[in-house]
Design a protein around this motif. Structure first.
Motif, short mmCIF file in Angstrom:
data_model
loop_
_atom_site.label_atom_id
_atom_site.label_comp_id
_atom_site.label_asym_id
_atom_site.label_seq_id
_atom_site.Cartn_x
_atom_site.Cartn_y
_atom_site.Cartn_z
N GLU A 42 -43.74 -24.46 72.39
CA GLU A 42 -44.00 -23.86 73.71
C GLU A 42 -44.03 -22.34 73.62
O GLU A 42 -44.85 -21.68 74.26
CB GLU A 42 -42.94 -24.32 74.70
N LEU A 43 -43.14 -21.76 72.80
CA LEU A 43 -43.14 -20.30 72.61
C LEU A 43 -44.42 -19.84 71.93
O LEU A 43 -45.00 -18.81 72.29
CB LEU A 43 -41.92 -19.89 71.80
N TRP A 44 -44.89 -20.59 70.92
CA TRP A 44 -46.15 -20.24 70.26
C TRP A 44 -47.32 -20.31 71.24
O TRP A 44 -48.19 -19.44 71.24
CB TRP A 44 -46.39 -21.17 69.08
N MET A 45 -47.32 -21.34 72.08
CA MET A 45 -48.40 -21.46 73.06
C MET A 45 -48.34 -20.32 74.07
O MET A 45 -49.38 -19.81 74.50
CB MET A 45 -48.29 -22.80 73.79
N TYR A 46 -47.13 -19.90 74.44
CA TYR A 46 -47.00 -18.77 75.36
C TYR A 46 -47.58 -17.50 74.74
O TYR A 46 -48.30 -16.74 75.41
CB TYR A 46 -45.52 -18.57 75.71
N GLY A 54 -47.34 -12.70 69.10
CA GLY A 54 -46.04 -13.12 68.58
C GLY A 54 -44.85 -12.43 69.18
O GLY A 54 -43.72 -12.67 68.73
N LEU A 55 -45.03 -11.58 70.20
CA LEU A 55 -43.91 -10.90 70.85
C LEU A 55 -43.56 -11.61 72.15
O LEU A 55 -44.43 -11.94 72.95
CB LEU A 55 -44.28 -9.44 71.15
N VAL A 56 -42.26 -11.83 72.35
CA VAL A 56 -41.76 -12.45 73.58
C VAL A 56 -40.58 -11.62 74.05
O VAL A 56 -39.65 -11.34 73.28
CB VAL A 56 -41.33 -13.91 73.36
N ALA A 57 -40.64 -11.16 75.29
CA ALA A 57 -39.51 -10.43 75.85
C ALA A 57 -38.29 -11.33 75.93
O ALA A 57 -38.39 -12.54 76.16
CB ALA A 57 -39.86 -9.88 77.24
N VAL A 58 -37.11 -10.74 75.72
CA VAL A 58 -35.89 -11.53 75.74
C VAL A 58 -35.68 -12.17 77.10
O VAL A 58 -35.23 -13.31 77.21
CB VAL A 58 -34.69 -10.63 75.36
N ALA A 59 -36.04 -11.44 78.17
CA ALA A 59 -35.90 -12.02 79.51
C ALA A 59 -36.78 -13.25 79.67
O ALA A 59 -36.38 -14.25 80.27
CB ALA A 59 -36.24 -10.97 80.57
N GLN A 60 -38.00 -13.21 79.13
CA GLN A 60 -38.89 -14.36 79.21
C GLN A 60 -38.39 -15.50 78.33
O GLN A 60 -38.49 -16.68 78.71
CB GLN A 60 -40.31 -13.95 78.79
N ALA A 61 -37.84 -15.18 77.16
CA ALA A 61 -37.30 -16.22 76.28
C ALA A 61 -36.12 -16.93 76.93
O ALA A 61 -35.94 -18.15 76.78
CB ALA A 61 -36.89 -15.62 74.94
N ARG A 62 -35.29 -16.19 77.67
CA ARG A 62 -34.17 -16.82 78.37
C ARG A 62 -34.65 -17.77 79.46
O ARG A 62 -33.99 -18.76 79.75
CB ARG A 62 -33.28 -15.75 78.97
N LYS A 63 -35.78 -17.46 80.07
CA LYS A 63 -36.31 -18.35 81.10
C LYS A 63 -36.90 -19.62 80.51
O LYS A 63 -36.87 -20.67 81.13
CB LYS A 63 -37.38 -17.63 81.92
N MET A 64 -37.45 -19.52 79.31
CA MET A 64 -38.15 -20.66 78.72
C MET A 64 -37.22 -21.61 77.98
O MET A 64 -37.42 -22.83 78.03
CB MET A 64 -39.26 -20.16 77.78
#
Length: 392
Positions: A42-46, A54-64
């Motif tokens: 799911e993170l790769w698809m995001y 390949g960058l994901v904000a920590v706030a977004q990672a906590r939501k996912m």
């Protein structure tokens, strides 16, 4: 006659990511649980859907993903966390050296080596310009070569050769349909904006109840007062400096720049919600990234993050915030495998609305709901017990 019977292959318009055949048993992802592997996909698809490379904000990672899955991904080395400090700001979104966001970003392991990499807008324009220039030069060379042929040679050519030449041209044209044509540069040469296709505006909320409640406190500030409250949550230090009459000119200028950057973030978020995309704006890019040339990507990433919800003032805003907190909490519980009963949503909403009415801050409520999410709890009575223990 259908396209399959004619031998034509239709291209699937959907996006896709690349997954190796040993994804389930290799040394990095093999020991992970099935839920963790699904969260990694799911993170790769995001990242692919939002073109973050390949960058994901920590706030977004906590939501996912929940905390236990984040710890498992960190232990397995599936991503690398970049902490955000004054000395090493992550530069993601509105983060700068003067005002780091404090959360940072995570970089997916080897994402750029295997998945699609999206170019910077400047590189994309330069690539399109070079392709258009090479196509124009090739066309001019063919025209000069055709004009330099003797007229007698053209007249002596038999009709059969002409038909064969015509058939070869038709074959070449039909064979080039599936390939990528040369990018035209006519819009840039005439200094005209490219045509923009109409897009459907995204709605706030999922059903009619959410639409009615979100009308009281929409995601994008609808009034000037709500915009000021969102700015106060985005840049509290800048608001405090501008309100201080004793602040010097240098501090006031820095605070005003930070406030302008937060204001541009609200505009970018509104544009992203309205159209699903962001056009290149050099002025806004400089606001979001004054130290580099990739402001477009960072502005896109910043626009995808939801804005902080301002403190509720009116009864309608209190009701809308209570509904949002209850909805997000129970949806996250359901995504993680929980099965809350039907009346749980309304009970949790009524309890949150009552707590907000008694003066409990939304930050305290969000913190307690996050801890309840890690424990898999959704009962409204548990939330009241936790709040009473905190306020005691």
């Amino acid at each position: 006659m259908s396209a399959e019977s004619r031998g034509e292959v239709r291209k699937d318009p959907r996006g896709y990511i690349k997954v190796s055949l040993d994804f389930l048993e290799n040394h990095r992802t093999g020991p992970l649980s099935p839920v963790t592997k699904l969260s990694l996909l799911e993170l790769w698809m995001y990242c692919h859907r939002n073109r973050t490379n390949g960058l994901v904000a920590v706030a977004q990672a906590r939501k996912m993903v929940p905390r236990r899955i984040r710890d498992a991904l960190t232990t397995a080395g599936c991503w690398r966390h970049h902490a955000c400090t004054t000395a090493t700001p992550c530069g993601h979104g509105a983060c700068t050296v003067g005002a780091p966001c404090g959360h940072g970003v995570v970089t997916m392991h080897d994402y750029r080596h295997h998945q699609a990499f999206y170019l910077d807008p400047a590189e994309r324009r330069e690539k399109a310009r070079s392709a258009g220039r090479s196509g124009g030069l090739a066309k001019a060379a063919n025209r000069r070569a055709a004009a330099s042929k003797p007229a007698s040679e053209t007249a002596r050519a038999p009709a059969g050769n002409a038909c064969a030449s015509h058939r070869s041209q038709v074959t070449d044209i039909s064979g080039s349909v599936g390939s990528t044509p040369a990018v035209s540069n006519a819009w840039e040469e005439k200094n005209l904006p490219p045509p923009r296709l109409p897009t459907q505006r995204r709605r706030h909320g999922g059903d009619e109840v959410a639409d009615r409640l979100n009308a009281a406190a929409p995601e994008i500030p609808a009034t000037a007062a709500m915009r000021r409250r969102v700015l106060a949550r985005l840049a509290p230090d800048a608001v405090a400096v501008l309100a201080d009459p004793q602040a010097g000119a240098v501090r006031s200028a820095q605070a005003q720049a930070e406030l302008d950057r937060a204001d541009a973030l609200i505009d970018a978020r509104a544009e992203f919600v309205a159209t699903g995309d962001l056009a290149e704006k050099p002025e806004a890019d400089r606001l979001f990234d004054p130290h580099g040339a990739d402001g477009y990507a960072r502005r896109m990433a910043a626009a995808q993050r939801p804005l902080p919800v301002p403190d509720p003032v009116t009864p309608g805003e209190v009701r809308a915030l209570a509904y949002r907190l209850a909805r997000d909490h129970l949806d996250a519980i359901a995504r993680h495998g929980g099965r809350p009963p039907g009346p749980a949503r309304e009970a949790l909403r009524a309890e949150i609305e009552a707590l907000l009415g008694h003066g409990v801050g939304q930050d305290v409520l969000r913190a307690e709901l996050a801890s309840m999410l890690d424990s898999g709890l959704w009962a409204a009575s548990k939330l009241r017990e936790r709040i009473q223990a905190v306020c005691a």
